[in-house]
Enzyme design. Sequence first.
Site, PDB file in Angstrom:
ATOM      1  N   ALA A  15     -56.370  63.895  -2.635  1.00 40.57           N
ATOM      2  CA  ALA A  15     -57.043  65.268  -2.603  1.00 40.57           C
ATOM      3  C   ALA A  15     -57.180  65.715  -1.134  1.00 40.57           C
ATOM      4  O   ALA A  15     -57.339  66.843  -0.927  1.00 40.57           O
ATOM      5  CB  ALA A  15     -58.314  65.287  -3.191  1.00 40.57           C
ATOM      6  N   THR A  16     -56.849  64.752  -0.260  1.00 38.83           N
ATOM      7  CA  THR A  16     -56.967  65.462   1.192  1.00 38.83           C
ATOM      8  C   THR A  16     -55.919  64.982   2.102  1.00 38.83           C
ATOM      9  O   THR A  16     -55.947  65.427   3.126  1.00 38.83           O
ATOM     10  CB  THR A  16     -58.308  64.848   1.916  1.00 38.83           C
ATOM     11  OG1 THR A  16     -58.332  63.268   1.652  1.00 38.83           O
ATOM     12  CG2 THR A  16     -59.865  65.341   1.421  1.00 38.83           C
ATOM     13  N   SER A  17     -54.998  64.167   1.580  1.00 39.47           N
ATOM     14  CA  SER A  17     -53.912  63.762   2.319  1.00 39.47           C
ATOM     15  C   SER A  17     -52.902  63.048   1.555  1.00 39.47           C
ATOM     16  O   SER A  17     -53.239  62.670   0.418  1.00 39.47           O
ATOM     17  CB  SER A  17     -54.323  62.615   3.696  1.00 39.47           C
ATOM     18  OG  SER A  17     -54.555  61.555   2.826  1.00 39.47           O
ATOM     19  N   GLY A  18     -51.719  63.004   2.188  1.00 43.91           N
ATOM     20  CA  GLY A  18     -50.612  62.395   1.423  1.00 43.91           C
ATOM     21  C   GLY A  18     -49.913  61.439   2.199  1.00 43.91           C
ATOM     22  O   GLY A  18     -49.982  61.351   3.296  1.00 43.91           O
ATOM     23  N   HIS A 234     -51.405  59.416 -12.519  1.00 47.95           N
ATOM     24  CA  HIS A 234     -52.940  59.600 -12.103  1.00 47.95           C
ATOM     25  C   HIS A 234     -53.095  58.755 -10.967  1.00 47.95           C
ATOM     26  O   HIS A 234     -53.060  57.200 -11.431  1.00 47.95           O
ATOM     27  CB  HIS A 234     -53.873  59.389 -13.148  1.00 47.95           C
ATOM     28  CG  HIS A 234     -55.422  59.831 -12.779  1.00 47.95           C
ATOM     29  ND1 HIS A 234     -56.592  59.475 -13.412  1.00 47.95           N
ATOM     30  CD2 HIS A 234     -55.741  60.213 -11.656  1.00 47.95           C
ATOM     31  CE1 HIS A 234     -57.470  59.665 -12.889  1.00 47.95           C
ATOM     32  NE2 HIS A 234     -57.169  60.613 -11.756  1.00 47.95           N
ATOM     33  N   ASP A 235     -53.704  58.815  -9.809  1.00 49.38           N
ATOM     34  CA  ASP A 235     -53.788  57.944  -8.635  1.00 49.38           C
ATOM     35  C   ASP A 235     -54.767  56.833  -8.919  1.00 49.38           C
ATOM     36  O   ASP A 235     -54.469  55.677  -8.579  1.00 49.38           O
ATOM     37  CB  ASP A 235     -54.121  58.532  -7.329  1.00 49.38           C
ATOM     38  CG  ASP A 235     -55.302  59.653  -7.415  1.00 49.38           C
ATOM     39  OD1 ASP A 235     -56.098  59.562  -8.516  1.00 49.38           O
ATOM     40  OD2 ASP A 235     -55.552  60.298  -6.524  1.00 49.38           O
ATOM     41  N   THR A 236     -55.706  56.944  -9.817  1.00 50.76           N
ATOM     42  CA  THR A 236     -56.775  55.915 -10.189  1.00 50.76           C
ATOM     43  C   THR A 236     -55.941  55.038 -11.299  1.00 50.76           C
ATOM     44  O   THR A 236     -56.255  53.850 -11.080  1.00 50.76           O
ATOM     45  CB  THR A 236     -58.010  56.459 -10.742  1.00 50.76           C
ATOM     46  OG1 THR A 236     -58.479  57.611 -10.020  1.00 50.76           O
ATOM     47  CG2 THR A 236     -59.051  55.465 -10.953  1.00 50.76           C
ATOM     48  N   THR A 257     -62.067  60.241  -1.876  1.00 48.62           N
ATOM     49  CA  THR A 257     -62.737  61.475  -2.304  1.00 48.62           C
ATOM     50  C   THR A 257     -63.806  61.471  -3.348  1.00 48.62           C
ATOM     51  O   THR A 257     -64.753  62.059  -3.308  1.00 48.62           O
ATOM     52  CB  THR A 257     -61.730  62.699  -2.362  1.00 48.62           C
ATOM     53  OG1 THR A 257     -60.912  62.665  -1.290  1.00 48.62           O
ATOM     54  CG2 THR A 257     -62.431  63.867  -2.315  1.00 48.62           C
ATOM     55  N   GLY A 404     -59.615  53.618   0.218  1.00 48.51           N
ATOM     56  CA  GLY A 404     -60.014  53.984   1.570  1.00 48.51           C
ATOM     57  C   GLY A 404     -61.619  53.631   1.855  1.00 48.51           C
ATOM     58  O   GLY A 404     -61.988  53.207   2.866  1.00 48.51           O
TER      59      GLY A 404
END
Length: 473
Positions: A15-18, A234-236, A257, A404
């Site tokens: 949601a803030t970087s790739g 889905h990243d999770t 995030t 993270g």
Amino acid sequence: MTRPTVRVAAIDLGATSGRVMTGLIGPGVFELETVARFPNDPVRTIDGLHWDILSLYRHALAGLATAARTGRIDSVGIDSWAVDYALLRGNRMLGNPFHYRDERTADGVAAVHAVVPADDLYQLNGLQHLPFNTLFQLATEQLDGAESALLIPDLLAYWLTGRVVAERTNASTTGLLDPRTGAWHAELLERLAIPSEVLPELVDAGSTIGELLPSVATEIGGHGIGSVTAVGSHDTASAVVAVPATTPDFAYISAGTWGLVGVELEAPELSEAGRVAGFTNEGGVDGRIRYLHNVMGLWLLTETVRQWERDGTIIDLPALLAEAAAVTEPVAVFDANDPEFLPPGGMATRIAAHCAARGLPAASTRAAFARSIVESLATAFADAVSTASELSGRSVGVIHIVGGGSLNELLCQLTADRSGRPVLAGPVEATAIGNMLVQARALGALGEHDVDLETLRRLVATAFPPRLYSPRP
């Protein structure tokens, strides 16, 4: 039979970087390399807050081009945040995707609940009420001109391959999937007047989506890139694949995030108590259920730092967290799940006002303010783990923090302290690792027969040993 060593690429959009990462995976081999990192900054226009999806796609292509210059890529997998989508007519996108933090979602909630009350909706889709879930967003759209709605990873896969599909784990976050069958929920679609034809064919993680379009391969010099493989998009879902659990009694926290806190189940848990507690039943890889609660996550800290820096102060985050760990004064422990913290902007001001309105102690320094945020997140994490265990009947002996947030030593230690359970932290790149493992398994690099999630997790534990945080008295 000798198993092959494969090289795969993960396009991982947060949601803030790739980032674009490659992994060399085979017998006794698991090597990661980051080939590209790029920001993911939303754009506000006159009609609302949007994702800059074309910029993200350009960065992803550039990352694949860099990876291809250093050797063959046997497969590509794409994952991202959930719920957001683009509407297409033919091969044309009908506008930049809205950001889930855009204010328009409130109207969608009212429209949906006027037709399907909240308790009925939970029985139909099993999802925690979040005002930005896809079905609420779609309720604000004029769908007459759309032929398909593609979630972000499926949109990128379409641009790469020309094939329109919906990977099942991310589709489960839309609120339009039946958690019992894993299929689009025909009754719910009919009640909400959402045309079923805009929803693509569902595919499972591990399926082949397709080869790169010739035009794409030419553009990036990627004729040495193999097929695009569906992963836990889905990243999770991908992060949970890479939880390095060696026993079944684990809870996970995918900390970024957002903080996604839960347990893994074989079947959905649809009790009224779960609905009231805000627990969701999302699809996992191999048909598992991610029974979890969304906690606001490190968004609270990053947005606070962003406000301070906009006010002219340069913040060294590692130094700030070290100072926060040394704070001895009492700090406010506030409700990190309060929806007032959902919008961007002015986070430090809003947190201070929230605490003042409730008679909670004011922070005397920025370090104490940061300590208050981390204490509040750790409390929310610990509470969510206990509730997940109670509602699901699943015993929890250890908590795994991946992503993270696993680098935040204070957060990991405080989560152990407040939960009374040991915390195992890492790997940081769990999402990309889970993405790559599903690709490698599909390519036959991990065994001649089906390899289950438990085997994949033991591989992660060996290749990326987590760090232990024991609870303090």
